[in-house]
Each structure stands twice: as C-alpha cells, then as structure tokens.
Design a protein around this motif. Structure first.
Motif, mmCIF file in Angstrom:
data_model
loop_
_atom_site.group_PDB
_atom_site.id
_atom_site.type_symbol
_atom_site.label_atom_id
_atom_site.label_comp_id
_atom_site.label_asym_id
_atom_site.label_seq_id
_atom_site.Cartn_x
_atom_site.Cartn_y
_atom_site.Cartn_z
ATOM 1 N N SER A 8 76.554 107.992 83.515
ATOM 2 C CA SER A 8 77.734 107.126 83.508
ATOM 3 C C SER A 8 79.003 107.905 83.196
ATOM 4 C CB SER A 8 77.550 106.000 82.487
ATOM 5 O OG SER A 8 76.470 105.164 82.842
ATOM 6 N N ALA A 9 78.905 108.881 82.293
ATOM 7 C CA ALA A 9 80.079 109.686 81.963
ATOM 8 C C ALA A 9 80.557 110.475 83.174
ATOM 9 C CB ALA A 9 79.758 110.621 80.802
ATOM 10 N N VAL A 10 79.613 111.049 83.916
ATOM 11 C CA VAL A 10 79.972 111.825 85.109
ATOM 12 C C VAL A 10 80.597 110.922 86.169
ATOM 13 C CG1 VAL A 10 78.988 113.109 87.054
ATOM 14 C CG2 VAL A 10 78.334 113.686 84.708
ATOM 15 N N VAL B 246 73.719 116.945 84.385
ATOM 16 C CA VAL B 246 73.844 115.770 85.246
ATOM 17 C C VAL B 246 74.516 116.180 86.547
ATOM 18 C CG1 VAL B 246 74.762 113.436 85.476
ATOM 19 C CG2 VAL B 246 74.068 114.282 83.225
ATOM 20 N N THR B 247 73.959 115.710 87.658
ATOM 21 C CA THR B 247 74.497 116.003 88.982
ATOM 22 C C THR B 247 74.908 114.709 89.675
ATOM 23 O OG1 THR B 247 73.037 117.922 89.174
ATOM 24 C CG2 THR B 247 74.041 117.104 91.196
ATOM 25 N N PHE B 248 76.130 114.684 90.169
ATOM 26 C CA PHE B 248 76.597 113.530 90.950
ATOM 27 C C PHE B 248 75.938 113.567 92.317
ATOM 28 C CE2 PHE B 248 79.661 111.513 93.888
ATOM 29 C CZ PHE B 248 79.716 110.249 93.298
ATOM 30 N N GLN B 249 75.339 112.447 92.743
ATOM 31 C CA GLN B 249 74.586 112.426 94.002
ATOM 32 C C GLN B 249 75.260 111.663 95.125
ATOM 33 O OE1 GLN B 249 70.535 111.139 93.039
ATOM 34 N NE2 GLN B 249 69.937 113.273 92.807
ATOM 35 N N GLY B 250 76.393 111.048 94.851
ATOM 36 C CA GLY B 250 77.110 110.379 95.928
ATOM 37 C C GLY B 250 77.310 108.898 95.690
ATOM 38 N N SER B 251 77.933 108.256 96.668
ATOM 39 C CA SER B 251 78.295 106.840 96.568
ATOM 40 C C SER B 251 77.587 106.026 97.637
ATOM 41 C CB SER B 251 79.809 106.682 96.711
ATOM 42 O OG SER B 251 80.483 107.441 95.714
ATOM 43 N N LEU C 198 87.958 107.965 83.147
ATOM 44 C CA LEU C 198 88.072 109.040 82.167
ATOM 45 C C LEU C 198 88.944 110.153 82.726
ATOM 46 C CD1 LEU C 198 84.323 109.491 81.104
ATOM 47 C CD2 LEU C 198 86.102 108.346 79.778
ATOM 48 N N PRO C 199 89.587 110.935 81.854
ATOM 49 C CA PRO C 199 90.250 112.147 82.326
ATOM 50 C C PRO C 199 89.213 113.119 82.888
ATOM 51 C CG PRO C 199 90.891 111.607 80.060
ATOM 52 C CD PRO C 199 89.731 110.732 80.410
ATOM 53 N N ARG C 200 89.691 114.121 83.605
ATOM 54 C CA ARG C 200 88.785 115.122 84.164
ATOM 55 C C ARG C 200 87.981 115.772 83.048
ATOM 56 N NH1 ARG C 200 88.304 117.591 88.921
ATOM 57 N NH2 ARG C 200 90.224 116.578 89.668
ATOM 58 N N LEU C 201 86.664 115.872 83.239
ATOM 59 C CA LEU C 201 85.806 116.486 82.239
ATOM 60 C C LEU C 201 86.109 117.979 82.135
ATOM 61 C CD1 LEU C 201 82.369 114.785 83.065
ATOM 62 C CD2 LEU C 201 84.011 114.141 81.285
ATOM 63 N N ALA D 94 78.635 118.705 88.972
ATOM 64 C CA ALA D 94 77.672 118.621 87.866
ATOM 65 C C ALA D 94 78.367 118.942 86.543
ATOM 66 C CB ALA D 94 76.510 119.584 88.094
ATOM 67 N N ALA D 95 77.720 118.536 85.478
ATOM 68 C CA ALA D 95 78.198 118.846 84.122
ATOM 69 C C ALA D 95 76.996 118.957 83.199
ATOM 70 C CB ALA D 95 79.160 117.767 83.628
#
Length: 336
Positions: free
Chosen positions: A93-95, A320-325, A103-106, A134-135
C-alpha cells in the motif's frame, strides 16, 4: 476505477490496492463491491490475488495513511475476512500510495506512518532503498503505549490444549500484528527443519485441523483466515525454523505479521515459542528460517516495574515491487 497491484517478496500473492474513498463505506456495500472486483479479477486471469488493501490519506494528524485489509477467501467470490491485517499488504500500500499521489516520492530514510483500521496497529514503514518500480523497507510495529507481554496472550494463558480427534495438542495463542497459534513441530512428529519443510498434505491437514480446533475453542467464526497457525523448531543460536499455513495453502515464507508475532511471543515466559527459544539461549532478536528464505525480527521488550513490556517490533529487508494497474469494468464499480 483503477486498481493497482504490488508484490512484497515472501507474500503468497500480490496485493490489490484500492483508493478507500472510491468504495462504499458500509460493510454490506463494501463486500458487494469487492465481490464484483473479484469477479473482474477472475475474468482477467488475476483470480490468484486474495489480498485487498483500502488506503486513503490519514484523517489522523499522527499518520500518513489509513489502511484497511481485506482477506479474500477461496471458494467463493463473495467470501471475505475483515478481522486481521497483513504486513506485506501494508508495504504494498505504501508503494502504491506514492504512485496515487497520496504520499510524497519515497526516498531513503523516509518514514510512512500507517494507521491500521482493522486492529488499531501503528506501523512505520522506513525506506531503506528505492529503485525503479521497487522499494525496500524496515517495518516497525509501534505500540502507542507499551504493553505487558502477557497481554498479548489471547486466552490469558501461555499454553492452551485443544483436542483433535480425541488427541490433545498444546498451542500458544498470541496476538501481535495478527492472531497466531504456535506449536512445537516435534509434538506432531516433525523432528528437524528438512522434515518440516518437506511435509506435504498430511502435515498440512494436521495443522489445518489444529487451527480449526483453536478457532472453535475461541468461539471465532469457522472458515475465516484467523487465527493463523505456525509450527516451530529450534535450529541454532538465534534461529528458529517455522512453517505456516496461509490462504489457501502453505505460506511460502512467513507473514510479516507472523514474524512480528513470533518475535514477540519468544519473550512471553511459558509459551511454546519461549520454550523453543530457551533451547537456543533466549535470543533478544530472532532469525526465522523458512523454506523460502530468512526473516529477521527484533522485539523491544524491557522490564518495567518487574514486568516484561513490549514497545515495538521490527522486521527488516522487505522488498516491494509495483506490478501495474488494472482498469476495472463498470460492473466492478456498480456500487459506487
């Protein structure tokens, strides 16, 4: 309506993250809406996604995000459990919240303060590294007020006996991050980590039946996701092997909340995790060995007026890796 997917390494599946302001507020309306979302996921080849997170910028001045977790249950698109939380989904959720403009840019060193609406937890996601898509985080489960470790015992007892087919099993029922039943794997015939990780359908069935007995003992609704269950074995100084059941099968590692709960439970005198840890020299921090990797957890427990008291517990190296929308069809947004 747009949904977003992110995957925390070690989780059984990605998390589908939705803007909480775009879903119904009432529980009945929310569940109807999420059932439509699941039908769309099934139709688009994403039926394996069983974790759903609802997020919005926090209305509380001490937090950045408000988060609500929904565990989708297998077998029916309208079956859900709203009682627990999920640490991997908090990180997902944070990503996603950054990409949604909540949120501001991590950046390295940034801290995202999350208010968990399911159970009142306060979670701080500290950014250790960021790269494209990712983060990596260290996650702190922070008590707003330090709590005696014995208050984490669901039944008030360090060990509880439950009966399965006329046979008694000893478990410790602990709630920290999530509710867990912990048992010594040796009591169900598992003598070493290799056997624990190789255990198949028979071991899974044994743990599932013990978990069902625990649910019945607590008077909780059957068929839900909580409490979770994990079998433990001592390995060596500072290391405990663990294998847990998730929804709907073995957890590939251990839930982030499971690591927090186990790290806290080894500090509660008399519990099964405490006894296993005593064999290893009673470590203050713990490395949890699973078939899918290792998880380090530290629980800050201090003696206050003669009482061991928990202030926070932390887990590090969570990526954590963002996988898309995923654009949702109008039918999945019909209740808006």
């Amino acid at each position: 309506m747009i949904a977003h997917l992110a995957y925390a390494t070690g989780s059984p599946c990605p998390t589908l993250v939705l803007d909480a302001d775009t879903v119904p507020e009432t529980e009945s309306g929310l569940l109807e809406h999420l059932a439509a979302v699941r039908r769309h996921l099934d139709a688009t080849g994403n039926g394996h996604v069983l974790k759903i997170a609802l997020v919005r910028p926090s209305r509380h001045p001490m937090f950045d995000l408000e988060y609500r977790f929904v565990q989708a249950l297998p077998g029916s698109v309208d079956a859900f459990d709203l009682r627990g939380s999920c640490g991997h989904s908090i990180l997902s959720s944070a990503v996603v919240a950054e990409r949604m403009g909540m949120l501001p840019r991590l950046s390295v060193g940034a801290r995202v303060r999350v208010r968990v609406l399911n159970n009142g937890d306060s979670v701080v996601c500290e950014v250790d590294a960021v790269d494209r898509g990712a983060a990596q985080f260290t996650v702190h489960f922070v008590r707003t007020k330090a709590i005696p470790v014995t208050d984490l015992l669901i039944t008030g007892e360090p060990r509880t006996m439950v009966a399965v087919d006329g046979e008694l099993h000893e478990v410790s029922l602990v709630s920290s991050g999530n509710a867990y039943a912990f048992l010594d794997a040796r009591t169900v015939g598992i003598k070493d980590p290799d056997a624990l990780f190789a255990g198949g359908e028979e071991l899974f069935d044994t743990l599932a039946r013990i978990r069902a007995a625990v649910t019945d003992h607590l008077g909780w609704p059957p068929g839900g996701a909580f409490p979770k269950i994990a079998a433990l074995l001592p390995v060596e100084a500072g290391r405990i092997a663990a294998r847990a059941i998730s929804v709907p099968s073995w957890h590939p590692t251990i839930a982030l909340t499971g690591a927090v709960c186990l790290g806290s439970a080894i500090r509660i005198p008399g519990t099964v995790p405490w006894r296993v840890a005593q064999e290893l020299g009673c470590p203050d921090s713990l490395e949890i060995i699973t078939s899918g990797g290792r998880t380090a957890v530290t629980a800050d427990v201090r003696d206050i007026a003669g009482t061991p008291t928990l202030s926070w517990a932390s887990v590090d190296r969570k990526r954590v890796t963002f996988q898309g929308s995923i654009p949702l069809e109008p039918s999945a947004s019909a209740t808006l």
